[in-house]
Design a protein around this motif. Structure first.
Motif, PDB file in Angstrom:
ATOM      1  N   GLN A 197       0.865  -1.188   0.000  1.00 39.40           N
ATOM      2  CA  GLN A 197       0.000   0.000   0.000  1.00 39.40           C
ATOM      3  C   GLN A 197       0.898   1.233   0.000  1.00 39.40           C
ATOM      4  OE1 GLN A 197      -3.394  -0.587  -0.144  1.00 39.40           O
ATOM      5  NE2 GLN A 197      -2.654  -2.693  -0.312  1.00 39.40           N
ATOM      6  N   GLY A 198       1.519   1.504  -1.142  1.00 33.18           N
ATOM      7  CA  GLY A 198       2.490   2.593  -1.220  1.00 33.18           C
ATOM      8  C   GLY A 198       3.864   2.085  -0.809  1.00 33.18           C
ATOM      9  N   THR A 199       4.816   3.001  -0.654  1.00 29.05           N
ATOM     10  CA  THR A 199       6.184   2.651  -0.273  1.00 29.05           C
ATOM     11  C   THR A 199       6.376   2.826   1.231  1.00 29.05           C
ATOM     12  OG1 THR A 199       7.001   3.396  -2.432  1.00 29.05           O
ATOM     13  CG2 THR A 199       8.625   3.124  -0.689  1.00 29.05           C
ATOM     14  N   TYR A 200       6.936   1.813   1.869  1.00 26.31           N
ATOM     15  CA  TYR A 200       7.184   1.874   3.315  1.00 26.31           C
ATOM     16  C   TYR A 200       8.568   2.479   3.574  1.00 26.31           C
ATOM     17  CZ  TYR A 200       3.166  -1.216   3.834  1.00 26.31           C
ATOM     18  OH  TYR A 200       1.910  -1.762   3.791  1.00 26.31           O
ATOM     19  N   ARG A 201       8.605   3.512   4.423  1.00 30.31           N
ATOM     20  CA  ARG A 201       9.860   4.193   4.755  1.00 30.31           C
ATOM     21  C   ARG A 201      10.402   3.639   6.081  1.00 30.31           C
ATOM     22  NH1 ARG A 201       6.232   8.022   3.415  1.00 30.31           N
ATOM     23  NH2 ARG A 201       5.965   8.682   5.597  1.00 30.31           N
ATOM     24  N   VAL A 202      11.667   3.227   6.068  1.00 25.18           N
ATOM     25  CA  VAL A 202      12.300   2.667   7.267  1.00 25.18           C
ATOM     26  C   VAL A 202      13.553   3.470   7.600  1.00 25.18           C
ATOM     27  CG1 VAL A 202      13.301   0.623   8.345  1.00 25.18           C
ATOM     28  CG2 VAL A 202      11.460   0.363   6.661  1.00 25.18           C
ATOM     29  N   LEU A 203      13.627   3.970   8.835  1.00 25.05           N
ATOM     30  CA  LEU A 203      14.789   4.699   9.308  1.00 25.05           C
ATOM     31  C   LEU A 203      15.719   3.721  10.021  1.00 25.05           C
ATOM     32  CD1 LEU A 203      16.287   7.389   9.771  1.00 25.05           C
ATOM     33  CD2 LEU A 203      14.933   7.676  11.866  1.00 25.05           C
ATOM     34  N   VAL A 204      16.940   3.576   9.513  1.00 27.66           N
ATOM     35  CA  VAL A 204      17.932   2.652  10.071  1.00 27.66           C
ATOM     36  C   VAL A 204      18.911   3.450  10.927  1.00 27.66           C
ATOM     37  CG1 VAL A 204      19.760   1.008   9.540  1.00 27.66           C
ATOM     38  CG2 VAL A 204      17.714   1.108   8.093  1.00 27.66           C
ATOM     39  N   VAL A 205      18.967   3.141  12.225  1.00 28.80           N
ATOM     40  CA  VAL A 205      19.799   3.906  13.157  1.00 28.80           C
ATOM     41  C   VAL A 205      20.863   2.986  13.751  1.00 28.80           C
ATOM     42  CG1 VAL A 205      19.808   5.476  15.129  1.00 28.80           C
ATOM     43  CG2 VAL A 205      17.717   5.221  13.750  1.00 28.80           C
ATOM     44  N   ASP A 206      22.139   3.278  13.465  1.00 33.42           N
ATOM     45  CA  ASP A 206      23.253   2.491  14.010  1.00 33.42           C
ATOM     46  C   ASP A 206      24.524   3.301  13.822  1.00 33.42           C
ATOM     47  OD1 ASP A 206      25.325   0.422  14.442  1.00 33.42           O
ATOM     48  OD2 ASP A 206      23.635  -0.967  14.350  1.00 33.42           O
ATOM     49  N   ASP A 207      25.393   3.304  14.828  1.00 33.09           N
ATOM     50  CA  ASP A 207      26.629   4.088  14.702  1.00 33.09           C
ATOM     51  C   ASP A 207      27.676   3.374  13.849  1.00 33.09           C
ATOM     52  OD1 ASP A 207      28.689   3.108  17.422  1.00 33.09           O
ATOM     53  OD2 ASP A 207      26.754   2.230  16.921  1.00 33.09           O
ATOM     54  N   LYS A 208      27.490   2.085  13.573  1.00 33.54           N
ATOM     55  CA  LYS A 208      28.433   1.344  12.732  1.00 33.54           C
ATOM     56  C   LYS A 208      27.960   1.359  11.283  1.00 33.54           C
ATOM     57  CE  LYS A 208      31.146  -0.329  16.063  1.00 33.54           C
ATOM     58  NZ  LYS A 208      30.554   0.376  17.188  1.00 33.54           N
ATOM     59  N   LYS A 209      28.814   1.907  10.415  1.00 38.24           N
ATOM     60  CA  LYS A 209      28.470   2.029   8.997  1.00 38.24           C
ATOM     61  C   LYS A 209      28.160   0.671   8.370  1.00 38.24           C
ATOM     62  CE  LYS A 209      30.294   3.802   4.608  1.00 38.24           C
ATOM     63  NZ  LYS A 209      31.458   4.434   3.932  1.00 38.24           N
ATOM     64  N   GLU A 210      28.967  -0.350   8.727  1.00 40.59           N
ATOM     65  CA  GLU A 210      28.774  -1.682   8.145  1.00 40.59           C
ATOM     66  C   GLU A 210      27.390  -2.233   8.480  1.00 40.59           C
ATOM     67  OE1 GLU A 210      31.226  -0.800  10.099  1.00 40.59           O
ATOM     68  OE2 GLU A 210      33.075  -0.923   8.918  1.00 40.59           O
ATOM     69  N   ASN A 211      26.947  -2.025   9.722  1.00 38.14           N
ATOM     70  CA  ASN A 211      25.623  -2.508  10.140  1.00 38.14           C
ATOM     71  C   ASN A 211      24.516  -1.828   9.347  1.00 38.14           C
ATOM     72  OD1 ASN A 211      26.961  -4.042  12.012  1.00 38.14           O
ATOM     73  ND2 ASN A 211      26.460  -2.743  13.756  1.00 38.14           N
ATOM     74  N   ARG A 212      24.660  -0.500   9.170  1.00 34.36           N
ATOM     75  CA  ARG A 212      23.646   0.242   8.410  1.00 34.36           C
ATOM     76  C   ARG A 212      23.593  -0.247   6.969  1.00 34.36           C
ATOM     77  NH1 ARG A 212      26.315   4.653  10.762  1.00 34.36           N
ATOM     78  NH2 ARG A 212      26.993   5.416   8.724  1.00 34.36           N
ATOM     79  N   GLN A 213      24.755  -0.493   6.383  1.00 37.43           N
ATOM     80  CA  GLN A 213      24.804  -0.923   4.985  1.00 37.43           C
ATOM     81  C   GLN A 213      24.128  -2.278   4.785  1.00 37.43           C
ATOM     82  OE1 GLN A 213      29.049  -0.662   4.223  1.00 37.43           O
ATOM     83  NE2 GLN A 213      28.832   1.302   3.196  1.00 37.43           N
ATOM     84  N   VAL A 214      24.366  -3.207   5.720  1.00 34.00           N
ATOM     85  CA  VAL A 214      23.753  -4.541   5.616  1.00 34.00           C
ATOM     86  C   VAL A 214      22.235  -4.424   5.689  1.00 34.00           C
ATOM     87  CG1 VAL A 214      23.444  -6.750   6.800  1.00 34.00           C
ATOM     88  CG2 VAL A 214      25.730  -5.815   6.495  1.00 34.00           C
ATOM     89  N   LEU A 215      21.744  -3.672   6.669  1.00 32.47           N
ATOM     90  CA  LEU A 215      20.299  -3.509   6.840  1.00 32.47           C
ATOM     91  C   LEU A 215      19.675  -2.834   5.619  1.00 32.47           C
ATOM     92  CD1 LEU A 215      20.197  -2.438  10.590  1.00 32.47           C
ATOM     93  CD2 LEU A 215      18.964  -4.378   9.622  1.00 32.47           C
ATOM     94  N   GLU A 216      20.301  -1.759   5.156  1.00 29.55           N
ATOM     95  CA  GLU A 216      19.738  -1.026   4.022  1.00 29.55           C
ATOM     96  C   GLU A 216      19.719  -1.885   2.762  1.00 29.55           C
ATOM     97  OE1 GLU A 216      19.939   3.628   4.475  1.00 29.55           O
ATOM     98  OE2 GLU A 216      21.921   2.808   4.066  1.00 29.55           O
ATOM     99  N   ARG A 217      20.746  -2.699   2.576  1.00 28.88           N
ATOM    100  CA  ARG A 217      20.791  -3.560   1.391  1.00 28.88           C
ATOM    101  C   ARG A 217      19.631  -4.553   1.407  1.00 28.88           C
ATOM    102  NH1 ARG A 217      22.680  -8.591   0.431  1.00 28.88           N
ATOM    103  NH2 ARG A 217      23.305  -9.098  -1.703  1.00 28.88           N
ATOM    104  N   PHE A 218      19.418  -5.210   2.541  1.00 27.76           N
ATOM    105  CA  PHE A 218      18.304  -6.154   2.654  1.00 27.76           C
ATOM    106  C   PHE A 218      16.975  -5.467   2.379  1.00 27.76           C
ATOM    107  CE2 PHE A 218      20.777  -9.056   5.730  1.00 27.76           C
ATOM    108  CZ  PHE A 218      21.093  -9.933   4.708  1.00 27.76           C
TER     109      PHE A 218
END
Length: 335
Positions: A125-146
């Protein structure tokens, strides 16, 4: 060792080689080499490389780390009956090698849980927006990629203060919040976001590295809708998000044609139905096929379901079977 190679190699390449050497009748030796084209290590610094709390010149310049990583890694290798060695040439790079003794295992039948992989959101139902919060760049990249592969829109924040600012400006449908961060941790950020009228209904999933942290979250009685332990499984991430947002997914192994139909064999009818699709929709599908963007392609095809379920099922089957040539033939007829 791979993390260090990535951190210090700005140009060139990183190569990982692994082999197993027979040691004796019951034991083999696993040997792994990590070769990089980084700055290399001078001969006088090689001696202090594995000492605790001592950093090389390159490490000091990077201004990161504690000087414990290599020391602890060598201790772990020694506990496994092995060691870590290094060969390096200043200005050309380094090769770190570790080995560990492994006993021969016995062949056993394993009950493997083959979890279906999520491809995209079903009937979004439209595009879902997800805010990913983590101080480690690698963690953010993994989550955002998935998340992006499945069709979520994402933004990232590096700490609690940044998360609050991004939340106010972007109004996400969901927040994935790491609990331990500098400047402002996840506990304070969640408390402040949830204290606002806009933030109270916004679901938050806590990301934590230990079960003790999970107990602490429960003790603080935070208003969160889910909790995921790191390192997380992909299936766990998506199932938690689905539960919180009330959504369903299309999975990789699923075939959407539920019953036999003569529709796929009726070329004239397929062409006729394809002719009814808007030009911009055809163009979007062509771009998705040409870039092999399966998740986007399935999202587009899912939108046809309401107007023509049989055409949608036919195109979905072609997409899930990776029959891109056939899809392009159908799409190009519209030109």
């Amino acid at each position: 060792l791979i993390g260090n190679a990535i951190k210090f190699t700005e140009h060139g390449s990183i190569v990982v080689r692994a082999r197993v050497e027979k040691w004796n009748k019951d034991t083999s030796r696993l040997v792994v080499e990590i070769q990089d084209t980084g700055p290399g290590i001078s001969e006088d610094e090689l001696e202090k490389l594995f000492k605790q709390f001592v950093q090389t010149t390159a490490g000091i310049k990077k201004n990161s780390g504690t000087g414990l990583g290599l020391a602890l890694s060598r201790e772990l290798a020694v506990l496994m009956g092995g060691n870590i060695t290094v060969a390096s040439e200043e200005g050309k790079g380094s090769v770190f090698t570790f080995h560990a003794e492994l006993k021969e295992g016995k062949s056993e039948v394993m009950n493997v849980d083959l979890t279906k992989r999520v491809i995209c959101i079903a009937n979004p139902q439209g595009t879902y927006r997800v805010l990913v919060v983590d101080d480690k760049k690698e963690n953010r990249q993994v989550l955002e990629r998935f998340l992006r592969l499945v069709g979520f829109e994402t933004q990232e924040a590096v700490n609690g203060e940044d998360a609050i600012a991004k939340f106010e400006a972007w109004e996400p449908h969901l927040i994935l919040m790491d609990m331990r961060m500098p400047v402002m941790d996840g506990y304070e950020a969640i408390r402040l976001i949830k204290s606002t009228e806009k933030g109270k209904p916004t679901p938050v999933i806590a990301l934590t590295a230990s079960s003790l942290e999970e107990e602490k979250i429960n003790a603080f009685n935070l208003d969160i809708q889910g909790c995921i332990l790191k390192p997380f499984r992909e299936s766990e991430l998506f199932s938690t998000i689905a539960s919180v947002l009330g959504i369903e997914y299309i999975y990789e192994e699923e075939k959407t044609v539920d019953s036999p139909s003569n529709y796929p064999d009726n070329a004239a009818r397929i062409d006729e139905d394809m002719a009814q699709l808007p030009d911009d929709l055809i163009l979007l599908m062509q771009k998705a096929v040409n870039s092999a963007n399966l998740s986007h392609l399935i999202e587009i095809i899912s939108g046809i379901e309401i107007d023509n379920s049989e055409l949608s099922k036919h195109l979905m089957t072609l997409a899930l079977d990776y029959k891109y040539d056939h899809l392009l033939q159908l799409l190009n007829k519209r030109k």
